[in-house]
Structures are given as structure tokens and as C-alpha cells.
Write a protein that holds these residues in place. Structure first.
Motif, PDB file in Angstrom:
ATOM      1  N   LEU A 163      45.510  44.568  37.906  1.00  0.00           N
ATOM      2  CA  LEU A 163      46.270  43.330  37.346  1.00  0.00           C
ATOM      3  C   LEU A 163      47.264  44.052  36.439  1.00  0.00           C
ATOM      4  O   LEU A 163      48.271  43.881  36.149  1.00  0.00           O
ATOM      5  N   LEU A 164      46.441  44.757  35.385  1.00  0.00           N
ATOM      6  CA  LEU A 164      47.182  45.356  34.420  1.00  0.00           C
ATOM      7  C   LEU A 164      48.456  46.426  34.907  1.00  0.00           C
ATOM      8  O   LEU A 164      49.445  46.362  34.172  1.00  0.00           O
ATOM      9  N   LYS A 165      48.182  47.213  35.835  1.00  0.00           N
ATOM     10  CA  LYS A 165      49.085  48.054  36.466  1.00  0.00           C
ATOM     11  C   LYS A 165      50.207  47.259  36.880  1.00  0.00           C
ATOM     12  O   LYS A 165      51.263  47.568  36.851  1.00  0.00           O
ATOM     13  N   HIS A 166      49.981  46.093  37.527  1.00  0.00           N
ATOM     14  CA  HIS A 166      51.153  45.216  38.104  1.00  0.00           C
ATOM     15  C   HIS A 166      52.078  44.751  37.108  1.00  0.00           C
ATOM     16  O   HIS A 166      53.290  44.646  37.315  1.00  0.00           O
ATOM     17  N   PHE A 167      51.544  44.558  35.747  1.00  0.00           N
ATOM     18  CA  PHE A 167      52.216  44.174  34.525  1.00  0.00           C
ATOM     19  C   PHE A 167      52.780  45.118  33.821  1.00  0.00           C
ATOM     20  O   PHE A 167      53.152  44.851  32.532  1.00  0.00           O
ATOM     21  N   GLY A 168      52.392  46.375  33.934  1.00  0.00           N
ATOM     22  CA  GLY A 168      52.751  47.762  33.306  1.00  0.00           C
ATOM     23  C   GLY A 168      51.991  47.504  31.994  1.00  0.00           C
ATOM     24  O   GLY A 168      52.860  48.133  30.787  1.00  0.00           O
ATOM     25  N   ILE A 169      50.729  47.196  31.930  1.00  0.00           N
ATOM     26  CA  ILE A 169      49.908  47.230  30.792  1.00  0.00           C
ATOM     27  C   ILE A 169      48.820  48.258  30.795  1.00  0.00           C
ATOM     28  O   ILE A 169      48.133  48.330  31.560  1.00  0.00           O
ATOM     29  N   GLU A 170      48.836  49.038  29.551  1.00  0.00           N
ATOM     30  CA  GLU A 170      47.700  50.037  29.489  1.00  0.00           C
ATOM     31  C   GLU A 170      46.975  49.633  28.314  1.00  0.00           C
ATOM     32  O   GLU A 170      47.356  49.511  27.408  1.00  0.00           O
ATOM     33  N   GLN A 171      45.588  49.537  28.755  1.00  0.00           N
ATOM     34  CA  GLN A 171      44.641  49.102  27.959  1.00  0.00           C
ATOM     35  C   GLN A 171      43.208  49.555  28.266  1.00  0.00           C
ATOM     36  O   GLN A 171      42.693  49.979  29.469  1.00  0.00           O
ATOM     37  N   ARG A 172      42.489  49.583  27.192  1.00  0.00           N
ATOM     38  CA  ARG A 172      41.036  50.177  27.157  1.00  0.00           C
ATOM     39  C   ARG A 172      40.188  48.975  28.001  1.00  0.00           C
ATOM     40  O   ARG A 172      40.004  47.779  27.664  1.00  0.00           O
ATOM     41  N   LEU A 173      39.433  49.497  29.115  1.00  0.00           N
ATOM     42  CA  LEU A 173      38.732  48.419  29.870  1.00  0.00           C
ATOM     43  C   LEU A 173      37.072  48.889  29.627  1.00  0.00           C
ATOM     44  O   LEU A 173      36.864  50.033  29.702  1.00  0.00           O
ATOM     45  N   ILE A 174      36.398  47.884  29.567  1.00  0.00           N
ATOM     46  CA  ILE A 174      34.924  47.810  29.277  1.00  0.00           C
ATOM     47  C   ILE A 174      34.296  47.091  30.478  1.00  0.00           C
ATOM     48  O   ILE A 174      34.605  46.078  30.495  1.00  0.00           O
TER      49      ILE A 174
END
Length: 292
Positions: free
Chosen positions: A54-65
Motif C-alpha cells: 500500500l505504501l509503495k503504491h502511494f510512494g510512502i517510505e515509513q517504518r513498519l512494526i
């Protein structure tokens, strides 16, 4: 008494954002949800692979837990520590709103106990989305999520809900859908039902009719994918569909399981509409006939 002002009066702690995600179509993601996911310090995700896509689709890089039913109790203290440090965290499920059929509720309760702000973002909900297009009354309604898996527990649950007048919403697996519908048919009678699957996707489908019609449809045209069942609530006209002979097997099961006949009769009377004395008498008459 606890009063939360979500966007005023900062207390030095972080906020827990509950972020809805698409139930199928990626375009159902809201602008605000994307903004929050990009801004928080970490995202607690039911499945990091699903959320990662989902994040990749919208170009978001974020820490996932990783945060799911199998590690929730170990993860909650870690997440609370981050929130206490002033870090903002978003919690998401694989699809739809969090805290429904995932451990989000436990995290919410733990956060509130430590005076951490819990901020919900509106988003997609399969239950409500299917309900408004079902053709059944949208108000009042009750959402139950997944039914118990064991047949005996499922039947006991349904017996307690049979006389509810509200439209009832359930989730169910395609592998159990026919057995579940047969059980509902026995307990509820042949009511109106809507089966919904693949909401917001290219194969979105609604099957509307009576329970027997739906069972016939599934026999000739099986389904795939998670299902949503929306059932008509109880109406007075349903009562004649039950007779003592259809209720007696339930009474026998309860007695065989060790429940006193008087207690079993009283409990069944509440959910079937029959009088406890009628059930009690019918049971003894059946036993006497069997002894002849």
C-alpha cells in the motif's frame, strides 16, 4: 471521567492514529490517511507485507512494526513506550478500519489507560459499504464480525440472536459459507439474505434472495474470496416457520450435554417464542413415546 481534545492541549505524549485502508480498490484511500501515514513516526500493521504494498503504491517510505493477534500482547508495551516518548503511531489493518477483527481494540484500551490520545480517521468499512447497497433495512443494524467456527458454538450464538429485529451483518469464509447458511436456515428460517464479495473490486458481486435460493446458487456457482452476509432481522411473520418438532432436537442436545430440562426449556423459550411449559411437556411426551 476522561475528556480528550484530539488536536488541542498537547500533553507531551504521542498520538495513536487509527487509519482506515482500502477494502479493495486503492483509489478509496483518503488524502488525509495518506498524509498521516507519511507523517507519523511508525505504522503498526497487521501484515507488514500488505501495508508495505500500500505504501509503495502511494510512494510512502515509513517504518513498519508488525502488530497482529499472535504478537499483540508483546508488542503493546513497545508501542506504548514509543507513544510515551512523544512518537506518533498509526495503526492499520490489512483492509478497512482497524480494531475490527484485529487486536487494535486492546491497543486502544491500553493507550487510553495511559492518557494517550487515540484519534480515528474515517475510512472504508466492508460491513457498512455492503449494507447500504443490500436492499435490506440499514437502520437499525447489528454488526457481529465473524461467527464462531465450531458448529455447536455457532448454533448457540444464533439461537440467542434469532428474535433480534435488526438487520444482522456477518463476515464468513468462502469455505464455511454453505455450512453457515444451512445452520442459519435451521435456526432463523428462510429469511432474506444478501451475500456480498469482492467489494470495490472488478469482481464485486451481490447475491440477493432467500437463504434457500442462495444455497442453491452456491451449489451451481461456488464463490471465492471473503464474504459478507447481511441477514434480514426477525419479524412477527417468521414465528409460524418454527414448530415444536424443529425445536425439540435443540432441547435434546442441551439435556444430553448435561443441562437440566427445566433450565434448557426456559432458555429455549426465550429465543424461540414457545412457552417453557410447552417445551418441557413436548420433551416428556417424546420420551414416553420412545419407551412404548
Amino acid at each position: 471521567m476522561q475528556i480528550q481534545k484530539s488536536y488541542k492541549e498537547p500533553n507531551g505524549k504521542g498520538s495513536l492514529f487509527l487509519v482506515g485502508t482500502p477494502i479493495g480498490n486503492m483509489e478509496d484511500m483518503t488524502f488525509r490517511a495518506l498524509k498521516i501515514l507519511a507523517q507519523v513516526d511508525a505504522i503498526a500493521a497487521e501484515d507488514t507485507r500488505v501495508t508495505g504494498q500500500l505504501l509503495k503504491h502511494f510512494g510512502i517510505e515509513q517504518r513498519l512494526i508488525s502488530f497482529h493477534e499472535h504478537n499483540a500482547q508483546a508488542r503493546i508495551p513497545e508501542l506504548l513506550d514509543l507513544l510515551e516518548e512523544g512518537k506518533d503511531i498509526a495503526q492499520v489493518s490489512d483492509a478497512g478500519l482497524p480494531s475490527i477483527s484485529d487486536p487494535g481494540q486492546d491497543l486502544v484500551q491500553a493507550a487510553l489507560a495511559q492518557d494517550i490520545k487515540v484519534v480515528p480517521l474515517p475510512g472504508a468499512s466492508a460491513g457498512i459499504t455492503g449494507l447500504i447497497a443490500s436492499g435490506l433495512p440499514a437502520q437499525p443494524h447489528i454488526f457481529y464480525g465473524f461467527l464462531p467456527r465450531k458448529a455447536s458454538q455457532q448454533r448457540k450464538f444464533l439461537e440467542t440472536k434469532r428474535l433480534y429485529p435488526e438487520t444482522q451483518i456477518f463476515y464468513e469464509s468462502p469455505y464455511r459459507i454453505e455450512a453457515t447458511l444451512e445452520q442459519i436456515l435451521e435456526v432463523y428460517g428462510n429469511r432474506k439474505v444478501v451475500l456480498v464479495r469482492e467489494l470495490s473490486k472488478i469482481y464485486e458481486e451481490f447475491r440477493r434472495g432467500k437463504i434457500k435460493d442462495l444455497l442453491s446458487s452456491l451449489e451451481s456457482d461456488p464463490i471465492k474470496g471473503e464474504c459478507l452476509l447481511i441477514l434480514e432481522g426477525y419479524i412477527e411473520e417468521d414465528q409460524p416457520q418454527l414448530d415444536l418438532q424443529s425445536v425439540l432436537p435443540q432441547l435434546r442436545e442441551r439435556v444430553a450435554a448435561g443441562q437440566r430440562l427445566k433450565t434448557a426449556s426456559q432458555e429455549l423459550a426465550k429465543v424461540t417464542g414457545f412457552k417453557a411449559k410447552e417445551l418441557y411437556k413436548a420433551y416428556h411426551e417424546e420420551v414416553e413415546q420412545g419407551e412404548e
